[in-house]
Scaffold this active site. Structure first.
Site, PDB file in Angstrom:
ATOM      1  CE  LYS A 216      21.224  -4.104 -27.957  1.00  0.00           C
ATOM      2  NZ  LYS A 216      21.417  -4.744 -26.856  1.00  0.00           N
ATOM      3  NE  ARG A 254      27.392  -7.959 -26.960  1.00  0.00           N
ATOM      4  CZ  ARG A 254      26.876  -7.602 -28.348  1.00  0.00           C
ATOM      5  NH1 ARG A 254      26.126  -6.337 -28.547  1.00  0.00           N
ATOM      6  NH2 ARG A 254      26.797  -8.650 -29.329  1.00  0.00           N
TER       7      ARG A 254
HETATM    8  N1  PMM Z   1      22.852  -7.291 -27.471  1.00  0.00           N
HETATM    9  C1  PMM Z   1      22.879  -7.900 -28.726  1.00  0.00           C
HETATM   10  C2  PMM Z   1      23.573  -9.285 -29.127  1.00  0.00           C
HETATM   11  N2  PMM Z   1      24.137  -9.677 -27.881  1.00  0.00           N
HETATM   12  N3  PMM Z   1      24.443  -9.857 -25.659  1.00  0.00           N
HETATM   13  C3  PMM Z   1      24.301  -9.293 -24.284  1.00  0.00           C
HETATM   14  N4  PMM Z   1      24.823  -9.724 -23.169  1.00  0.00           N
HETATM   15  N5  PMM Z   1      23.744  -8.107 -24.144  1.00  0.00           N
HETATM   16  C4  PMM Z   1      23.249  -7.171 -25.159  1.00  0.00           C
HETATM   17  O1  PMM Z   1      22.852  -6.195 -25.117  1.00  0.00           O
HETATM   18  C5  PMM Z   1      23.407  -7.865 -26.250  1.00  0.00           C
HETATM   19  C6  PMM Z   1      23.962  -9.167 -26.595  1.00  0.00           C
HETATM   20  C7  PMM Z   1      22.457  -7.177 -29.916  1.00  0.00           C
HETATM   21  O2  PMM Z   1      22.971  -6.225 -30.510  1.00  0.00           O
HETATM   22  P1  PMM Z   1      24.248  -6.575 -31.722  1.00  0.00           P
HETATM   23  O3  PMM Z   1      23.457  -7.035 -32.894  1.00  0.00           O
HETATM   24  O4  PMM Z   1      24.762  -5.183 -32.098  1.00  0.00           O
HETATM   25  O5  PMM Z   1      25.364  -7.408 -31.386  1.00  0.00           O
END
Ligand code: PMM
Length: 280
Positions: A216, A254
C-alpha cells in the site's frame, strides 16, 4: 480445520483478476494466468486465495456485476475444485452469492456491508465467514474522508462496532465475523501506522483480525527512494509488517507475495513460543 480456526496467523494471497489494480497492474487479468497464479501462491504457502474482479483502489471506477462475475467465477470454480480455500473480494451481494455457489468459502467486503444494501442479508443466508472491513464512502470519495479527531483508532473501532451490529441484526452469526481495520481505506500516511500500532485494541473486540498492508501507498516511504514508485518494491516492508502483526496475534494477513509473509509468520511463531519459555 475450518478457515476460521488456526494456531498461527493465516496468509491470504491476493488474486486480482482485474486490468487496473494499483499493485499488480493487471498481470492476472487473463483467467488461465489467474488460475496459474493462484496455484503458485498455494505452492508458496497461501492458506486462502482472495479472488477479486473489481479494483477498490482510491479513485477506481466501478465495473458492472456481470463483468465482475465474468472475470472471477470460472477462476474460483477451478481453484475451489482443486481444494483451495477461496475468499471472494467483492462489494456486491450477487457476486458473493455466485462466488459461494462456485466454491468460495469466505466473503470479503471492503465496504463492511455499506456498498450493497443486500450484502449483509445475502451473507447471512450463505452462512459463510464474512470479512467486515472498515472504510468510509466509496473508492472515489474515501481519500477526502480520511479525517479523524484525536483518537483515530477509537473512531475506527466505533464505526466497525456499528457495522458488526448491522451484520448481526441482518442474521450473520458473530462467530462468522472477521474484522479488518482497512489500511489505506479512508486512511492516509501515518494514520495507517497508528492503526498498526494499535492492533491489540482491535483484537480486544473479540473477533479475528485481518490486516491488509501489502504494497500500500503508505509503505512507499520505506524502500530506497529510487525504487519507491514500484509497488512490488514494498514486499520486504510488507513481510516485516506480517511478522509484527503475527506477533500481535492477528488471524490473517492479506498479501501479494506469499513466500516472504509465510516465512515471517513462522518467525513470529518461533519468537512467540520462545518468549513463553523466556525468563522474566
Ligand atoms: N485491500 C485491498 C483490497 N481488498 N480486502 C481486505 N479485507 N483488506 C484490505 O486491506 C484490502 C482488501 C486493496 O488492495 P489491492 O488493490 O492490492 O488488492
Amino acid at each position: 480445520m475450518g478457515p476460521l480456526t488456526a494456531s498461527r496467523t493465516l496468509v491470504m494471497g491476493v488474486l486480482n483478476v482485474t486490468p487496473d489494480s494499483f499493485s499488480d497492474g493487471g498481470a492476472w487479468a487473463d483467467p488461465s494466468r489467474a488460475v496459474a497464479r493462484g496455484l503458485s501462491m498455494s505452492d508458496d504457502g497461501a492458506d486462502i486465495l482472495d479472488v477479486g474482479g473489481e479494483s477498490t483502489r482510491p479513485g477506481a471506477t466501478r465495473v458492472s456485476t456481470e463483468e465482475e462475475q465474468e472475470r472471477i467465477i470460472g477462476v474460483i470454480e477451478e481453484l475451489a475444485a482443486a481444494g483451495h480455500v477461496i475468499s471472494v473480494d467483492t462489494l456486491n451481494a450477487s457476486t458473493a452469492i455466485a462466488a459461494v455457489q462456485a466454491g468460495a468459502a469466505i466473503v470479503n467486503d471492503v465496504s463492511g456491508g455499506t456498498s450493497d444494501p443486500a450484502m449483509l442479508g445475502a451473507v447471512a443466508d450463505l452462512a459463510v465467514p464474512y470479512i467486515l472491513q472498515h472504510s468510509r464512502g466509496e473508492p472515489t470519495t474515501m481519500v477526502d474522508l480520511a479525517r479523524y479527531g484525536e483518537d483515530l483508532v477509537g473512531e475506527v473501532i466505533a464505526e466497525l462496532e456499528g457495522r458488526v451490529a448491522a451484520a448481526v441484526a441482518a442474521g450473520i452469526a458473530e462467530s462468522a465475523i472477521i474484522l479488518d481495520p482497512g489500511l489505506g481505506f479512508a486512511k492516509e500516511g501515518n494514520q495507517n501506522w497508528e492503526v498498526l500500532a494499535s492492533l491489540e485494541r482491535f483484537r480486544a473486540l473479540g473477533f479475528p483480525v485481518l490486516v491488509g498492508a501489502s504494497r500500500k501507498r503508505f509503505l512507499g516511504a520505506i524502500p530506497p527512494e529510487d525504487r519507491a514508485a514500484d509497488p512490488a518494491e514494498r514486499d520486504h516492508a510488507t513481510a516485516a509488517i506480517t511478522a509484527l502483526a503475527a506477533l500481535a496475534g492477528v488471524w490473517g494477513v492479506r498479501v501479494h507475495e506469499v513466500r516472504p509473509s509465510r516465512d515471517a509468520v513462522r518467525v513470529a511463531e518461533a519468537w512467540g513460543a520462545a518468549r513463553k519459555e523466556a525468563r522474566p
